[in-house]
Design a protein around this motif. Structure first.
Motif, PDB file in Angstrom:
ATOM      1  N   GLN A 185      18.896  -3.499  14.263  1.00 25.12           N
ATOM      2  CA  GLN A 185      20.186  -2.335  15.246  1.00 25.12           C
ATOM      3  C   GLN A 185      21.190  -2.794  14.762  1.00 25.12           C
ATOM      4  N   GLY A 186      21.205  -3.628  13.183  1.00 23.85           N
ATOM      5  CA  GLY A 186      22.350  -4.138  12.943  1.00 23.85           C
ATOM      6  C   GLY A 186      22.530  -5.809  12.051  1.00 23.85           C
ATOM      7  N   ALA A 187      22.015  -6.055  12.495  1.00 27.80           N
ATOM      8  CA  ALA A 187      21.997  -7.433  12.266  1.00 27.80           C
ATOM      9  C   ALA A 187      22.422  -7.669  10.705  1.00 27.80           C
ATOM     10  N   GLU A 188      22.818  -8.731  10.162  1.00 29.77           N
ATOM     11  CA  GLU A 188      23.112  -9.095   8.768  1.00 29.77           C
ATOM     12  C   GLU A 188      22.905 -10.720   9.273  1.00 29.77           C
ATOM     13  N   ARG A 189      23.446 -11.740   9.975  1.00 23.56           N
ATOM     14  CA  ARG A 189      22.960 -13.071   9.954  1.00 23.56           C
ATOM     15  C   ARG A 189      22.819 -13.401  10.709  1.00 23.56           C
ATOM     16  N   PRO A 190      21.551 -13.456  11.429  1.00 25.85           N
ATOM     17  CA  PRO A 190      21.033 -13.660  12.644  1.00 25.85           C
ATOM     18  C   PRO A 190      20.206 -15.219  12.818  1.00 25.85           C
ATOM     19  N   ALA A 191      20.341 -16.036  13.175  1.00 28.37           N
ATOM     20  CA  ALA A 191      19.961 -17.516  13.220  1.00 28.37           C
ATOM     21  C   ALA A 191      18.236 -17.493  14.201  1.00 28.37           C
ATOM     22  N   LEU A 192      18.048 -18.829  13.560  1.00 25.60           N
ATOM     23  CA  LEU A 192      17.195 -18.947  14.634  1.00 25.60           C
ATOM     24  C   LEU A 192      16.663 -20.419  15.514  1.00 25.60           C
ATOM     25  N   ILE A 193      16.860 -20.456  17.106  1.00 23.71           N
ATOM     26  CA  ILE A 193      16.775 -21.443  17.678  1.00 23.71           C
ATOM     27  C   ILE A 193      15.123 -21.934  18.375  1.00 23.71           C
ATOM     28  N   ILE A 194      14.073 -22.956  18.371  1.00 23.81           N
ATOM     29  CA  ILE A 194      12.779 -23.439  18.708  1.00 23.81           C
ATOM     30  C   ILE A 194      13.338 -24.557  19.432  1.00 23.81           C
ATOM     31  N   GLY A 195      12.134 -24.232  19.638  1.00 23.26           N
ATOM     32  CA  GLY A 195      11.930 -25.980  20.455  1.00 23.26           C
ATOM     33  C   GLY A 195      11.304 -26.810  19.145  1.00 23.26           C
ATOM     34  N   SER A 196      12.402 -28.521  19.661  1.00 27.82           N
ATOM     35  CA  SER A 196      11.953 -29.477  18.887  1.00 27.82           C
ATOM     36  C   SER A 196      10.916 -29.829  18.053  1.00 27.82           C
TER      37      SER A 196
END
Length: 347
Positions: A185-196
């Protein structure tokens, strides 16, 4: 008017034995899957029992066999992420499917509320348990080991010494599916958020994200949030992430509660979803289906996963030969919705 007398006595195992022309022991073995009973005799006994309306005395069976005929569903995952304000969500979807599957095998399911101490597992009368996505040194598995009770995990155990059978929820594959979709879909800088914590879903997601970031040249941005904080924790962590990394154009918030908070954080930062920042999540539950915009998520086939966990546990309880260490539900399925849909599919 005279009081009505007692109704007819329910049929007993002796009645079934008399009509079928066999001993009470043969009836007991046939109806409980025990001993060596000729298959034709077993079927005749079952037919006679059905015709007479015979129902076994479950309490007597439990006392005789020393079994509770009950299994527990337990997790250290807090309701802030496992359920929600309505108490509907990941944990309860698993519970409903597991209860139905257990009942088909004549077992009751005891639902242990997600508590960090696992203390509820000390008092319940159960034969074994299913532990949902155990963390490292999970209190639920610790309590079960203390009691000497067998258990299986729904999701790969992550403790180094954990040898419990488990249902594979394919954490790495799910993350790859979500990130591949964002890239398409065109993402070039995706980030990840996960549980600690260190549940398999977080561990596997971090590894899959690292591999794909290296492969595609993404600047790696991984943030963690406390599970107990729920939606607000997701909001705060995403808001900080966007401030620290303003070029972020997509967020894979693995926990659905975090994803809902992330959507709110994107909007409060003056951006839009999905045009400026796409948001996707792992679990296709109530939050994903009611968020505005609707969240792209993954169908994990939790009904099949829960049934597989029940079968795995009951196999252990019965001492069946060839019980596998790992079983898997059908392959996960991506459910694309408005939160990540920039490139429209061809008509």
């Amino acid at each position: 008017m005279p009081a009505s007398g007692p109704g007819p006595k329910p049929p007993t195992i002796a009645d079934v034995a008399r009509v079928a022309g066999v001993s009470r022991t043969t009836v007991s073995h046939a109806l409980n899957g025990l001993g060596k009973v000729d298959p034709r005799t077993r079927e005749r006994i079952k037919q006679v029992a059905a015709e007479l309306g015979y129902r076994p005395n479950l309490r007597a069976q439990r006392l005789r066999h020393g079994q509770a005929k009950a299994i527990a569903l337990a997790s250290s995952m807090p309701f802030a992420v496992a359920g929600g304000a309505s108490r509907l969500g990941f944990y309860m979807e698993i519970a409903a499917a597991a209860a139905e599957s257990a009942l088909l095998h004549e077992y009751a399911l005891v639902l242990v509320p997600p508590v960090r101490s696992g203390s509820g597992l000390h008092s319940v009368d159960i034969d074994g348990a299913i532990v949902v996505e155990p963390d490292v040194d999970d209190p639920a598995t610790a309590r079960l080991r203390e009691r000497g009770l067998p258990y299986v995990a729904l999701g790969r155990p992550v403790s180094p010494d954990e040898q419990a059978p488990y249902v594979d929820l394919r954490g790495g594959l799910v993350t790859e599916m979500l990130l591949t979709h964002l890239r398409e879909q065109g993402a070039e800088r995706p980030a990840l958020i996960i549980g600690s914590g260190e549940r398999h879903s977080s561990v596997d997601a971090r590894e899959a994200y690292g591999r794909m970031a290296a492969e595609h040249g993404w600047p790696p941005v991984v943030a963690t949030a406390p599970e107990a904080g729920g939606e607000q924790a997701g909001y705060e962590r995403c808001a900080a992430l966007l401030a620290e990394h303003p070029g972020t154009d997509a967020v894979c918030a693995l926990v659905d509660a975090f994803a809902v908070g992330a959507v709110r954080a994107v909007r409060d930062s003056g951006r839009t979803v999905p045009d400026d920042v796409m948001v996707v999540t792992r679990y296709d539950g109530l939050r994903a289906r009611t968020c505005d915009p609707l969240l792209t998520a993954v169908d994990l086939h939790l009904d099949r996963a829960a049934a597989g966990a029940v079968d795995l546990l009951l196999g252990r309880l019965r001492g069946a030969d060839g019980v596998p260490m790992v079983v898997a539900p059908p392959a996960p399925r991506l459910v694309v919705r408005a939160s990540s849909l920039r490139v429209r599919p061809p008509a």
